[in-house]
Motif scaffolding. Structure first.
Motif, PDB file in Angstrom:
ATOM      1  N   ASN A  55      39.093  49.311  30.617  1.00 40.09           N
ATOM      2  CA  ASN A  55      40.298  49.878  31.228  1.00 40.09           C
ATOM      3  C   ASN A  55      41.297  50.175  30.124  1.00 40.09           C
ATOM      4  O   ASN A  55      41.607  49.306  29.305  1.00 40.09           O
ATOM      5  CB  ASN A  55      40.925  48.893  32.223  1.00 40.09           C
ATOM      6  CG  ASN A  55      40.166  48.792  33.539  1.00 40.09           C
ATOM      7  OD1 ASN A  55      40.619  48.181  34.484  1.00 40.09           O
ATOM      8  ND2 ASN A  55      38.986  49.383  33.605  1.00 40.09           N
ATOM      9  N   LYS A  56      41.750  51.395  30.092  1.00 39.50           N
ATOM     10  CA  LYS A  56      42.758  51.767  29.105  1.00 39.50           C
ATOM     11  C   LYS A  56      43.921  52.438  29.815  1.00 39.50           C
ATOM     12  O   LYS A  56      43.811  52.846  30.979  1.00 39.50           O
ATOM     13  CB  LYS A  56      42.163  52.682  28.040  1.00 39.50           C
ATOM     14  CG  LYS A  56      41.426  53.901  28.555  1.00 39.50           C
ATOM     15  CD  LYS A  56      40.832  54.685  27.413  1.00 39.50           C
ATOM     16  CE  LYS A  56      39.982  55.854  27.901  1.00 39.50           C
ATOM     17  NZ  LYS A  56      38.721  55.414  28.523  1.00 39.50           N
ATOM     18  N   GLN A  57      45.022  52.546  29.113  1.00 32.64           N
ATOM     19  CA  GLN A  57      46.225  53.143  29.693  1.00 32.64           C
ATOM     20  C   GLN A  57      46.636  54.334  28.836  1.00 32.64           C
ATOM     21  O   GLN A  57      46.841  54.200  27.632  1.00 32.64           O
ATOM     22  CB  GLN A  57      47.349  52.111  29.753  1.00 32.64           C
ATOM     23  CG  GLN A  57      48.517  52.531  30.636  1.00 32.64           C
ATOM     24  CD  GLN A  57      49.308  51.338  31.114  1.00 32.64           C
ATOM     25  OE1 GLN A  57      48.726  50.364  31.589  1.00 32.64           O
ATOM     26  NE2 GLN A  57      50.617  51.395  30.987  1.00 32.64           N
ATOM     27  N   SER A  58      46.683  55.513  29.445  1.00 31.20           N
ATOM     28  CA  SER A  58      46.992  56.710  28.671  1.00 31.20           C
ATOM     29  C   SER A  58      47.422  57.829  29.601  1.00 31.20           C
ATOM     30  O   SER A  58      47.037  57.865  30.772  1.00 31.20           O
ATOM     31  CB  SER A  58      45.765  57.154  27.857  1.00 31.20           C
ATOM     32  OG  SER A  58      45.997  58.377  27.202  1.00 31.20           O
ATOM     33  N   ALA A  61      44.349  60.726  27.749  1.00 33.68           N
ATOM     34  CA  ALA A  61      42.926  60.436  27.538  1.00 33.68           C
ATOM     35  C   ALA A  61      42.061  61.338  28.411  1.00 33.68           C
ATOM     36  O   ALA A  61      42.426  61.676  29.544  1.00 33.68           O
ATOM     37  CB  ALA A  61      42.630  58.967  27.844  1.00 33.68           C
ATOM     38  N   THR A  75      40.909  54.967  33.318  1.00 29.28           N
ATOM     39  CA  THR A  75      42.205  55.095  32.651  1.00 29.28           C
ATOM     40  C   THR A  75      43.311  54.861  33.666  1.00 29.28           C
ATOM     41  O   THR A  75      43.349  55.509  34.715  1.00 29.28           O
ATOM     42  CB  THR A  75      42.355  56.493  32.027  1.00 29.28           C
ATOM     43  OG1 THR A  75      41.289  56.717  31.103  1.00 29.28           O
ATOM     44  CG2 THR A  75      43.689  56.615  31.307  1.00 29.28           C
ATOM     45  N   ARG A  76      44.213  53.933  33.351  1.00 30.59           N
ATOM     46  CA  ARG A  76      45.361  53.694  34.228  1.00 30.59           C
ATOM     47  C   ARG A  76      46.373  54.817  34.003  1.00 30.59           C
ATOM     48  O   ARG A  76      47.048  54.866  32.980  1.00 30.59           O
ATOM     49  CB  ARG A  76      45.999  52.343  33.919  1.00 30.59           C
ATOM     50  CG  ARG A  76      45.060  51.150  34.065  1.00 30.59           C
ATOM     51  CD  ARG A  76      45.839  49.851  33.885  1.00 30.59           C
ATOM     52  NE  ARG A  76      44.960  48.699  33.795  1.00 30.59           N
ATOM     53  CZ  ARG A  76      44.667  48.049  32.665  1.00 30.59           C
ATOM     54  NH1 ARG A  76      45.209  48.456  31.520  1.00 30.59           N
ATOM     55  NH2 ARG A  76      43.863  47.013  32.675  1.00 30.59           N
ATOM     56  N   VAL A  77      46.452  55.695  34.972  1.00 33.11           N
ATOM     57  CA  VAL A  77      47.379  56.825  34.850  1.00 33.11           C
ATOM     58  C   VAL A  77      48.698  56.553  35.569  1.00 33.11           C
ATOM     59  O   VAL A  77      49.640  57.342  35.463  1.00 33.11           O
ATOM     60  CB  VAL A  77      46.731  58.110  35.404  1.00 33.11           C
ATOM     61  CG1 VAL A  77      45.510  58.485  34.580  1.00 33.11           C
ATOM     62  CG2 VAL A  77      46.352  57.951  36.873  1.00 33.11           C
ATOM     63  N   TYR A 174      39.138  58.584  41.685  1.00 30.12           N
ATOM     64  CA  TYR A 174      39.996  57.477  41.249  1.00 30.12           C
ATOM     65  C   TYR A 174      40.013  56.366  42.279  1.00 30.12           C
ATOM     66  O   TYR A 174      39.573  56.535  43.425  1.00 30.12           O
ATOM     67  CB  TYR A 174      41.416  57.969  40.949  1.00 30.12           C
ATOM     68  CG  TYR A 174      42.264  58.353  42.140  1.00 30.12           C
ATOM     69  CD1 TYR A 174      43.151  57.443  42.718  1.00 30.12           C
ATOM     70  CD2 TYR A 174      42.213  59.641  42.675  1.00 30.12           C
ATOM     71  CE1 TYR A 174      43.955  57.796  43.792  1.00 30.12           C
ATOM     72  CE2 TYR A 174      43.013  60.007  43.742  1.00 30.12           C
ATOM     73  CZ  TYR A 174      43.885  59.079  44.296  1.00 30.12           C
ATOM     74  OH  TYR A 174      44.676  59.433  45.368  1.00 30.12           O
TER      75      TYR A 174
END
Length: 699
Positions: A55-58, A61, A75-77, A174
């Protein structure tokens, strides 16, 4: 395009114009350069493959494209809090390009949740069995969206004001998440905490998904040689979007997935239909769909279960898709074709390039050792192990139906690579065997042919027939033999030299109408699926006993440890090793000592192929000592001392024997079964009487 097999024909204006360019291909694997995605095996693959599950935040991305089944993070949008004491944490996790087929599993902090239904845009709570269900209340709630172009905004995220009806994320699959903070509670009398908060930071969410829906409704007419496709017209400029609302469904067929990537204008090449040879794709699609028995299951011959990083080059992603089907992509007459490297069932239908079509010399180049292998390590994401990186090991050592290439080569020649599109061990083993066998015959031929060869494009199969004259040594008369000959249909998988089939890897159209061809040997008998029932012993990769136990010259690091199998006692009363006693006379000191002789009984015991030495363990009373000896089948070993002292006379000695493999594993040799049928792991012998009462001998 280094490492890519090319074939370009170019004649200008009035001369027949034809352009052929192999965009990429599996054929580069041997005899040229390895034309696979720039992703090695082992730890290198692990680092890349696990990136899709984090899990990444961008805000910038790329969103991955997923074909087939995979486990993905996202990706945490969008992240925000709301409610009393900010008790609710809202997260929008973008997982893949849409439209995907659906969700099959969800994980919270690496713990799978017992959720069996994933309705779209509907609240889904964790079950009461989950640790995130506290005090009878679900503290995690989700909504799932597959990324349709008309999907609505999440009502769960709209519980707070920052998410509105305009936030629809059309075309993006999502997960909308709401996590509820739990205020700790304590017993007033004892002070013991009775209610716990299950969260520590932002939870990590992963999901198993069935990926992109792709075009599967091919508008075909006819069959066989008359197969045609309504889209195969020179003026059909229809696009991806024209088919979007009809003919799209979930598919793991590599041909469907590759076509989707080539046609999609958002994350792919965006080619119009007049740039695609739909008939060629349909033929390739049928090859991939052939039903095969893999032993533990029956399924399609080739499948695509992979993800594409849109930040990578389109060229690299295309190679990744081509690897899933052993395919390559020639570009001819303005259209891309897909060709699958598979067995040819009717070789008599191939174009025959015989001496009447060959102009000038034939140049031949044999395979090189650097491109020849007898073992393969294929790293892949194993669905049965929660998509963790795993390695399938194949070694051609003459066991389990394999060819003994290892014995022929005298050393382990190991190919280490990854296959990102494989998620099943049986498929990985099949692919590993194919890679090894494909490397064994790489004969390359280049020649100039007459204009009949203009019909060939890179990837086509051909027969070459060339006769030569020589003098018979016995009779002195002229004799004709074949350097190459064609293959009949009846011997499609059993032919031997000089009969061969070749694949075109390069063409060049000359101004006089002749064609320069580059060909590579095609093995017609390596493409079927052979059932493989067990893992291979990895000791062979660390040392090979052939040639006196010399170390392997080429060792590549591997992650998987050997699987130790239980020792099976012999079924009948036998002796695996023999004991004898003697009296040793030291000619220097004139002293006499007791001794024992130990040797393998080759009539009753077959030593493991990978054994490099023996250990004999001598027990006297409660003490023991190990004695190592180089491995030789009939070697006799003599022992006269025990723990630095002479072995006593008239003393019982227990002896156990062990085979030691190259990787250090010990295997106890069963000496046999007693009359009662119990397993005997050692043998007893009583040393000789004192030489004062027995005539001395010695050795």
């Amino acid at each position: 395009m280094g490492g890519v097999v090319r074939a370009i024909k170019k004649i200008v204006k009035k001369v027949v114009k034809a352009v052929v360019n192999v965009f990429t291909g599996f054929m580069g694997a041997f005899g040229m350069s390895m034309d696979t995605p720039e992703m090695g095996g082992g730890a290198g693959y692990e680092a890349v493959a696990q990136g899709i599950t984090v899990n990444k935040q961008s805000n910038v991305a790329g969103i991955p494209v997923v074909y087939g089944k995979r486990k993905v993070g996202g990706t945490r949008v969008f992240v925000t809090t709301s409610g009393t004491d900010q008790k609710y944490l809202y997260v929008c996790l973008a997982v893949a390009e849409g439209e995907i087929n659906g969700f099959t599993q969800i994980y919270i902090n690496d713990e799978p949740q017992d959720i069996t239904s994933f309705p779209l845009a509907t609240n889904v709570d964790v079950p009461t069995s989950s640790k995130f269900n506290v005090n009878g209340t679900s503290r995690a709630r989700f909504q799932f969206f597959t990324g349709t172009e008309d999907q609505s905004a999440s009502s769960l995220l709209k519980e707070q004001s920052d998410w509105t009806d305009n936030h629809r994320l059309r075309g993006v699959a999502y997960v909308a998440c709401r996590f509820e903070w739990v205020k700790p509670e304590h017993n007033k009398d004892t002070g013991e905490q009775t209610l716990f908060n299950p969260w520590q930071g932002i939870p990590t969410i992963q999901v198993d998904i069935e990926g992109k829906k792709v075009l599967t409704n091919y508008p075909n007419t006819g069959s066989g040689a008359s197969l045609a496709n309504a889209k195969d017209t020179s003026n059909d400029t229809s696009s991806y979007n024209s088919d979007f609302n009809s003919g799209f469904s979930y598919s793991t067929n590599p041909a469907d997935c590759l076509m989707d990537y080539l046609r999609n204008p958002r994350y792919g090449k965006g080619l119009n239909d007049n740039r695609i040879d739909f008939k060629a794709f349909q033929v390739a699609r049928a090859v991939c769909n052939l039903s095969k028995n893999f032993g533990t299951f029956t399924g399609s011959f080739l499948e695509c279960n992979t993800h594409l990083d849109v930040s990578q080059t389109m060229f690299g992603n295309t190679k990744k898709l081509l690897q899933t089907c052993r395919g390559f992509l020639p570009y001819t007459n303005g259209k891309y074709q897909l060709k699958i490297e598979a067995g040819e069932t009717t070789p008599e239908n191939l174009l025959v390039i015989d001496d009447s079509k060959i102009i000038g010399p034939i140049n031949i180049a044999s395979e090189e050792k650097n491109n020849k292998y007898n073992s393969a390590h294929i790293t892949f994401s194993n669905e049965q192990k929660n998509y963790e990186p795993d390695t399938a090991i194949y070694v051609a050592n003459g066991t389990n139906g394999t060819q003994d290439h290892l014995g022929t080569d005298g050393e382990a020649l190991v190919l280490t690579m990854s296959s990102p599109g494989i998620t099943n061990r049986e498929r990985a083993l099949t692919y590993a065997e194919y890679m090894v066998e494909r490397s064994r015959k790489q004969l390359q031929v280049s020649l100039r042919a007459t204009s009949e060869a203009q019909q060939l494009v890179a990837g086509d199969l051909v027969s070459v027939v060339h006769r030569y004259e020589h003098t018979d040594n016995a009779t002195g008369t002229a004799k004709h033999d074949f350097l190459f000959n064609s293959v009949s249909n009846s011997e499609a998988t059993t032919y031997t030299d000089p009969k061969k089939i070749f694949r075109v890897t390069g063409t060049k159209l000359n101004y006089d109408g002749t064609v320069d061809l580059v060909l590579i040997e095609h093995q017609n008998n390596i493409y079927d699926v052979r059932i493989q029932s067990e893992d291979r012993d990895l000791s062979i990769y660390q040392k090979y006993r052939g040639g006196g136990g010399k170390p392997i010259k080429r060792i590549l690091p591997i992650k998987i440890l050997p699987i130790l199998r239980p020792i099976v006692p012999p079924a009948v009363t036998t002796q695996a090793f023999k004991l004898d006693r003697f009296v040793y006379h030291n000619p220097t000191t004139n002293a006499k000592t007791a001794g024992i002789k130990v040797a393998i009984d080759t009539a009753n015991h077959t030593t493991n192929t990978f054994t490099v030495k023996m250990i004999y363990r001598l027990h006297i009373g409660s003490q023991h000592e190990d004695f190592e000896t180089p491995y030789t089948d009939a070697r006799a070993n003599f022992y006269t001392s025990f723990q630095g002292k002479a072995i006593p006379f008239n003393t019982t000695v227990n002896v156990s024997a062990y085979e030691v493999q190259a990787n250090g594993n010990r295997q106890l040799i069963a000496s046999g079964r007693s009359n009662s049928g119990s397993f005997a792991s050692y043998m007893n012998i009583t040393t000789s009487q004192d030489p004062a009462s027995v005539s001395g001998g010695g050795i």
